[in-house]
Design a protein around this motif. Structure first.
Motif, PDB file in Angstrom:
ATOM      1  N   ILE A  65       0.855  -1.186   0.000  1.00 21.14           N
ATOM      2  CA  ILE A  65       0.000   0.000   0.000  1.00 21.14           C
ATOM      3  C   ILE A  65       0.888   1.232   0.000  1.00 21.14           C
ATOM      4  O   ILE A  65       1.668   1.461   0.927  1.00 21.14           O
ATOM      5  CB  ILE A  65      -0.944   0.023   1.218  1.00 21.14           C
ATOM      6  N   TYR A  66       0.779   1.998  -1.072  1.00 27.68           N
ATOM      7  CA  TYR A  66       1.586   3.212  -1.264  1.00 27.68           C
ATOM      8  C   TYR A  66       0.602   4.347  -1.543  1.00 27.68           C
ATOM      9  O   TYR A  66       0.359   4.715  -2.677  1.00 27.68           O
ATOM     10  CB  TYR A  66       2.554   2.987  -2.430  1.00 27.68           C
ATOM     11  N   GLU A  67       0.005   4.867  -0.473  1.00 22.58           N
ATOM     12  CA  GLU A  67      -1.082   5.838  -0.622  1.00 22.58           C
ATOM     13  C   GLU A  67      -1.181   6.675   0.648  1.00 22.58           C
ATOM     14  O   GLU A  67      -0.724   6.257   1.720  1.00 22.58           O
ATOM     15  CB  GLU A  67      -2.392   5.083  -0.895  1.00 22.58           C
ATOM     16  N   GLU A  68      -1.757   7.857   0.520  1.00 27.47           N
ATOM     17  CA  GLU A  68      -2.004   8.687   1.694  1.00 27.47           C
ATOM     18  C   GLU A  68      -3.122   8.080   2.538  1.00 27.47           C
ATOM     19  O   GLU A  68      -3.896   7.236   2.066  1.00 27.47           O
ATOM     20  CB  GLU A  68      -2.385  10.113   1.255  1.00 27.47           C
ATOM     21  N   THR A  69      -3.216   8.512   3.777  1.00 29.02           N
ATOM     22  CA  THR A  69      -4.257   8.024   4.682  1.00 29.02           C
ATOM     23  C   THR A  69      -5.646   8.332   4.117  1.00 29.02           C
ATOM     24  O   THR A  69      -5.964   9.484   3.837  1.00 29.02           O
ATOM     25  CB  THR A  69      -4.108   8.697   6.058  1.00 29.02           C
ATOM     26  N   LEU A 112      -1.099  -1.025  -4.320  1.00 30.24           N
ATOM     27  CA  LEU A 112      -2.237  -0.108  -4.291  1.00 30.24           C
ATOM     28  C   LEU A 112      -1.698   1.298  -4.135  1.00 30.24           C
ATOM     29  O   LEU A 112      -1.022   1.605  -3.152  1.00 30.24           O
ATOM     30  CB  LEU A 112      -3.175  -0.446  -3.131  1.00 30.24           C
ATOM     31  N   CYS A 113      -1.981   2.146  -5.104  1.00 34.37           N
ATOM     32  CA  CYS A 113      -1.480   3.513  -5.067  1.00 34.37           C
ATOM     33  C   CYS A 113      -2.572   4.461  -5.537  1.00 34.37           C
ATOM     34  O   CYS A 113      -3.657   4.040  -5.948  1.00 34.37           O
ATOM     35  CB  CYS A 113      -0.237   3.657  -5.940  1.00 34.37           C
ATOM     36  N   ASN A 114      -2.287   5.734  -5.498  1.00 31.72           N
ATOM     37  CA  ASN A 114      -3.218   6.723  -6.016  1.00 31.72           C
ATOM     38  C   ASN A 114      -3.190   6.729  -7.537  1.00 31.72           C
ATOM     39  O   ASN A 114      -2.166   6.417  -8.150  1.00 31.72           O
ATOM     40  CB  ASN A 114      -2.859   8.107  -5.481  1.00 31.72           C
ATOM     41  N   MET A 115      -4.296   7.086  -8.146  1.00 32.33           N
ATOM     42  CA  MET A 115      -4.392   7.114  -9.607  1.00 32.33           C
ATOM     43  C   MET A 115      -3.282   7.968 -10.230  1.00 32.33           C
ATOM     44  O   MET A 115      -2.733   7.629 -11.274  1.00 32.33           O
ATOM     45  CB  MET A 115      -5.767   7.643 -10.036  1.00 32.33           C
ATOM     46  N   LYS A 116      -2.920   9.050  -9.543  1.00 31.91           N
ATOM     47  CA  LYS A 116      -1.904   9.954 -10.097  1.00 31.91           C
ATOM     48  C   LYS A 116      -0.501   9.342 -10.116  1.00 31.91           C
ATOM     49  O   LYS A 116       0.400   9.849 -10.797  1.00 31.91           O
ATOM     50  CB  LYS A 116      -1.880  11.268  -9.314  1.00 31.91           C
ATOM     51  N   TYR A 136      -5.411   1.059  -8.222  1.00 34.73           N
ATOM     52  CA  TYR A 136      -5.388   2.477  -7.863  1.00 34.73           C
ATOM     53  C   TYR A 136      -6.676   2.925  -7.171  1.00 34.73           C
ATOM     54  O   TYR A 136      -7.761   2.396  -7.400  1.00 34.73           O
ATOM     55  CB  TYR A 136      -5.116   3.358  -9.083  1.00 34.73           C
ATOM     56  N   THR A 137      -6.500   3.917  -6.275  1.00 35.21           N
ATOM     57  CA  THR A 137      -7.627   4.565  -5.606  1.00 35.21           C
ATOM     58  C   THR A 137      -7.909   5.894  -6.303  1.00 35.21           C
ATOM     59  O   THR A 137      -7.114   6.363  -7.126  1.00 35.21           O
ATOM     60  CB  THR A 137      -7.306   4.848  -4.126  1.00 35.21           C
ATOM     61  N   LYS A 138      -9.017   6.491  -5.919  1.00 38.61           N
ATOM     62  CA  LYS A 138      -9.390   7.794  -6.478  1.00 38.61           C
ATOM     63  C   LYS A 138      -9.394   8.864  -5.391  1.00 38.61           C
ATOM     64  O   LYS A 138     -10.112   9.851  -5.475  1.00 38.61           O
ATOM     65  CB  LYS A 138     -10.764   7.691  -7.146  1.00 38.61           C
ATOM     66  N   ASN A 139      -8.557   8.647  -4.385  1.00 38.03           N
ATOM     67  CA  ASN A 139      -8.467   9.578  -3.264  1.00 38.03           C
ATOM     68  C   ASN A 139      -7.938  10.936  -3.727  1.00 38.03           C
ATOM     69  O   ASN A 139      -6.879  11.022  -4.352  1.00 38.03           O
ATOM     70  CB  ASN A 139      -7.515   8.981  -2.209  1.00 38.03           C
ATOM     71  N   TYR A 140      -8.691  12.003  -3.439  1.00 37.08           N
ATOM     72  CA  TYR A 140      -8.335  13.370  -3.852  1.00 37.08           C
ATOM     73  C   TYR A 140      -8.188  13.506  -5.369  1.00 37.08           C
ATOM     74  O   TYR A 140      -7.385  14.308  -5.851  1.00 37.08           O
ATOM     75  CB  TYR A 140      -7.051  13.840  -3.163  1.00 37.08           C
ATOM     76  N   VAL A 141      -8.927  12.719  -6.107  1.00 31.84           N
ATOM     77  CA  VAL A 141      -8.918  12.810  -7.565  1.00 31.84           C
ATOM     78  C   VAL A 141     -10.277  13.359  -8.017  1.00 31.84           C
ATOM     79  O   VAL A 141     -11.318  12.903  -7.544  1.00 31.84           O
ATOM     80  CB  VAL A 141      -8.676  11.422  -8.210  1.00 31.84           C
TER      81      VAL A 141
END
Length: 339
Positions: A65-69, A112-116, A136-141
């Motif tokens: 997991i490579y993503e912000e909280t 698992l990372c952010n889409m960006k 990928y997640t859509k966090n802050y996207v």
């Protein structure tokens, strides 16, 4: 989302991970642990037990997991645990080289990372031979960014959204396969502030003991109201303290609101609506927090104005009842600050 919905989503995500090729840990993994052996009055583990060790396995047990909280961070972790999988965690602020090292060291199959960050991870595929999937997640996207996203891997990796993995898991209908207390839970990579990030291996029983300690404390002291609290999560979930506090809050029936330090600033998105009087999560300015909290070191609790429950934040500082507050009385009219 209520507890039931989060549970269903997490279990479906875990089943989806199995469907794309991740492999559950064997129930005997962890039996070679020194303290387990002592409890069984054994001087050293058998050769068969040693070969079951996570660090000796060449199978695909790990999701990085490579993503912000965010909500998807915790949902992914719970989902992986529901299938006896291991989660490696890297701070979202770490550079690509550190991420590649974590993937190689844990024989990671999916990240698992952010889409960006998808394109950045894909460009490093040659350094991560075990990696086959970028999720990928859509966090802050924004919706606009989502509609424009059409990236295809240039290196043969499979790229899927977290929602697609959840849908895959729902269709697969794979039952949960929970871990044992001795199974490896997380490989938590340090921030790298003193050199190359190091992976700290933590077992399921370690997480339960840490979260249970906090849970026992708040129950015995009635420090918080069971089932009636809301915790504001903004510290890195890749840090063991934040992770265990979130587990404890879930175990206590609390709600978790995912935020960001930037939300506390006067320009942040979560503010009081002066026209309607509605209160967002926080209306403190970051500069005031820094001025008041700099010399101190523990927790802050806040009652939100006209709200039926408390919002709890855990910065790295202590709010003490001091004369400084009186000079900011108008600014703090929406909050009671408690020790």
């Amino acid at each position: 989302m209520n507890f039931k919905d989060v549970g269903l989503r997490a279990h479906a995500f875990g089943a989806g991970l199995i469907k794309i090729g991740l492999v559950s840990l064997p129930k005997t993994e962890g039996q070679e642990d020194h303290f387990v052996q002592l409890a069984q009055n054994k001087t050293q583990p058998s050769l068969k037990t040693q070969m079951n060790a996570f660090e000796k396995s060449n199978k695909s047990h790990t999701l990085l997991i490579y993503e912000e909280t965010c909500a998807d961070w915790m949902t992914a972790l719970i989902g992986a645990f529901s299938q006896s999988l291991v989660c490696a965690t890297s701070y979202a602020t770490l550079g690509p080289d550190s991420v590649a090292d974590a993937v190689k060291e844990t024989n990671c199959k999916a990240i698992l990372c952010n889409m960006k960050d998808v394109e950045k991870i894909d460009s490093m595929a040659s350094q991560m031979p075990s990696l086959t999937h970028i999720l990928y997640t859509k966090n802050y996207v924004t919706e606009k960014q989502i509609k424009k996203f059409s990236f295809q891997s240039k290196n043969g990796l499979t790229i899927m959204s977290m929602d697609q993995v959840v849908d895959l898991g729902i269709k697969a209908d794979i039952p949960p396969n929970p871990p044992t207390p001795e199974n490896m839970a997380v490989v938590m990579y340090t921030s790298g502030s003193t050199g190359k990030p190091k992976g700290v291996m933590i077992r399921q029983r370690n997480l339960v003991a840490s979260g249970g300690m906090f849970l026992r404390y708040v129950r015995d002291t009635r420090f918080l109201r069971e089932g009636a609290e809301t915790y504001i999560a903004y510290l890195p979930a890749a840090h063991i303290m934040e992770l265990c506090v979130e587990f404890a809050m879930l175990g206590y029936g609390g709600r978790i609101g995912y935020s960001d330090v930037r939300s506390f600033s006067s320009a942040g998105a979560l503010r009081v609506n002066e026209a309607t009087g509605e209160v967002g999560l926080l209306s403190l300015s970051l500069s005031m927090l820094q001025t008041l909290l700099q010399p101190y070191t523990t927790h802050a609790y806040a009652y939100a104005y006209k709200q039926p429950h408390r919002y709890i934040m855990m910065p790295r500082c202590r709010i003490q009842l001091m004369n400084d507050l009186t000079s900011h009385q108008e600014d703090y009219k929406h909050f009671d600050l408690l020790l």
